[in-house]
Motif scaffolding. Structure first.
Motif, short mmCIF file in Angstrom:
data_model
loop_
_atom_site.label_atom_id
_atom_site.label_comp_id
_atom_site.label_asym_id
_atom_site.label_seq_id
_atom_site.Cartn_x
_atom_site.Cartn_y
_atom_site.Cartn_z
N ARG A 41 37.26 21.41 -2.80
CA ARG A 41 37.42 22.33 -3.94
C ARG A 41 37.01 21.58 -5.19
O ARG A 41 37.48 20.47 -5.41
N LEU A 42 36.15 22.18 -5.99
CA LEU A 42 35.78 21.56 -7.24
C LEU A 42 35.63 22.62 -8.32
O LEU A 42 35.34 23.77 -8.02
N HIS A 75 30.42 28.10 -1.19
CA HIS A 75 30.89 29.41 -1.65
C HIS A 75 31.55 29.26 -3.02
O HIS A 75 32.34 28.35 -3.23
N LEU A 76 31.22 30.17 -3.93
CA LEU A 76 31.95 30.23 -5.20
C LEU A 76 32.17 31.68 -5.55
O LEU A 76 31.32 32.52 -5.34
N GLY A 77 33.37 31.98 -6.04
CA GLY A 77 33.72 33.34 -6.42
C GLY A 77 34.78 33.92 -5.51
O GLY A 77 35.51 33.19 -4.83
N ASP A 78 34.87 35.26 -5.49
CA ASP A 78 35.85 35.96 -4.68
C ASP A 78 35.17 37.11 -3.95
O ASP A 78 33.95 37.19 -3.93
N GLY A 79 35.93 38.03 -3.38
CA GLY A 79 35.36 39.14 -2.64
C GLY A 79 34.57 40.11 -3.50
O GLY A 79 33.66 40.78 -3.03
N GLU A 80 34.92 40.20 -4.76
CA GLU A 80 34.25 41.13 -5.67
C GLU A 80 32.92 40.59 -6.20
O GLU A 80 31.95 41.32 -6.33
N ASP A 158 36.21 30.16 -10.96
CA ASP A 158 36.99 28.94 -11.23
C ASP A 158 36.65 27.81 -10.27
O ASP A 158 36.59 26.65 -10.67
N VAL A 159 36.46 28.14 -9.00
CA VAL A 159 36.38 27.10 -7.98
C VAL A 159 35.14 27.29 -7.10
O VAL A 159 34.77 28.41 -6.76
N SER A 164 33.77 25.91 3.72
CA SER A 164 34.37 27.15 4.21
C SER A 164 34.39 28.16 3.07
O SER A 164 33.97 27.86 1.96
N ARG A 165 34.90 29.33 3.38
CA ARG A 165 35.08 30.36 2.36
C ARG A 165 36.59 30.59 2.25
O ARG A 165 37.11 31.63 2.59
#
Length: 190
Positions: A41-42, A75-80, A158-159, A164-165
């Protein structure tokens, strides 16, 4: 530029590890083995530019022959809204740039099965253009693909996750030579 894996160096400051990331012998020095949802995580702000950038890594699958699961490398972001570089099923590597649930764009390279223990070069880049929106470029073992008209992410996530996701789509692979860059940096696609 933010190199995340160097054969003989510890991780840069600010990067945390979730789960157990192992360090088996890699292609040139040490790679990092990501299984069971383990990941780095960064902070995304340390490297990300929504209008141009690049990410790349070498991937050695550790999943069984014929595995049809998704395996997320970066991966960066979320489901949206997110950007994800991943193996989809047993046939493709995808680079997805998704501004919102109804506005996503992806470049795909058909690869066929990847056997366990073989190394592959994966690189993705994006750049804002005047007429085509954000253009995506993907290169997998020298095979290249593009896509255009992606919209920028509405906010900087943010991260960034490597390996992985989150708790889903573990890489189940050894990754080495991981590079994240806030500038477009992929060989010219022809």
């Amino acid at each position: 530029m933010l190199p995340l894996e160097s054969p003989d160096e510890p991780l840069p400051e600010g990067i945390t590890v979730s789960g157990t990331v192992q360090t088996p012998a890699g292609q040139a020095g040490k790679g990092r083995l990501f299984t069971g949802g383990a990941h780095y995580r960064l902070p995304t702000r340390s490297w990300f530019n929504p209008y141009e950038g690049a990410m790349s890594c070498r991937v050695r699958p550790e999943w069984p022959e014929g595995d049809a699961n998704r395996h997320a490398f970066i991966h960066l972001g979320d489901g949206e809204a997110h950007i994800t570089l991943f193996r989809h099923g047993d046939t493709h590597v995808l680079f997805v740039y998704k501004a919102n649930p109804s506005a996503w764009c992806g470049a795909s390279v058909r690869t066929g099965p990847w056997g366990p223990g073989t190394w592959h070069e994966v690189a993705a880049a994006w750049k804002q253009t005047e007429h085509d929106g954000i253009v995506l470029c993907l290169s997998v073992d020298g095979v290249k693909a593009t896509a255009s008209r992606a919209l920028p992410l509405p906010a900087i996530p943010d991260v960034t996750l490597i390996g992985s996701r989150g708790t889903t789509e573990p890489a189940t692979a050894t990754l080495s030579h991981i590079l994240l860059d806030g500038h477009f940096a992929l060989p010219e696609l022809g």
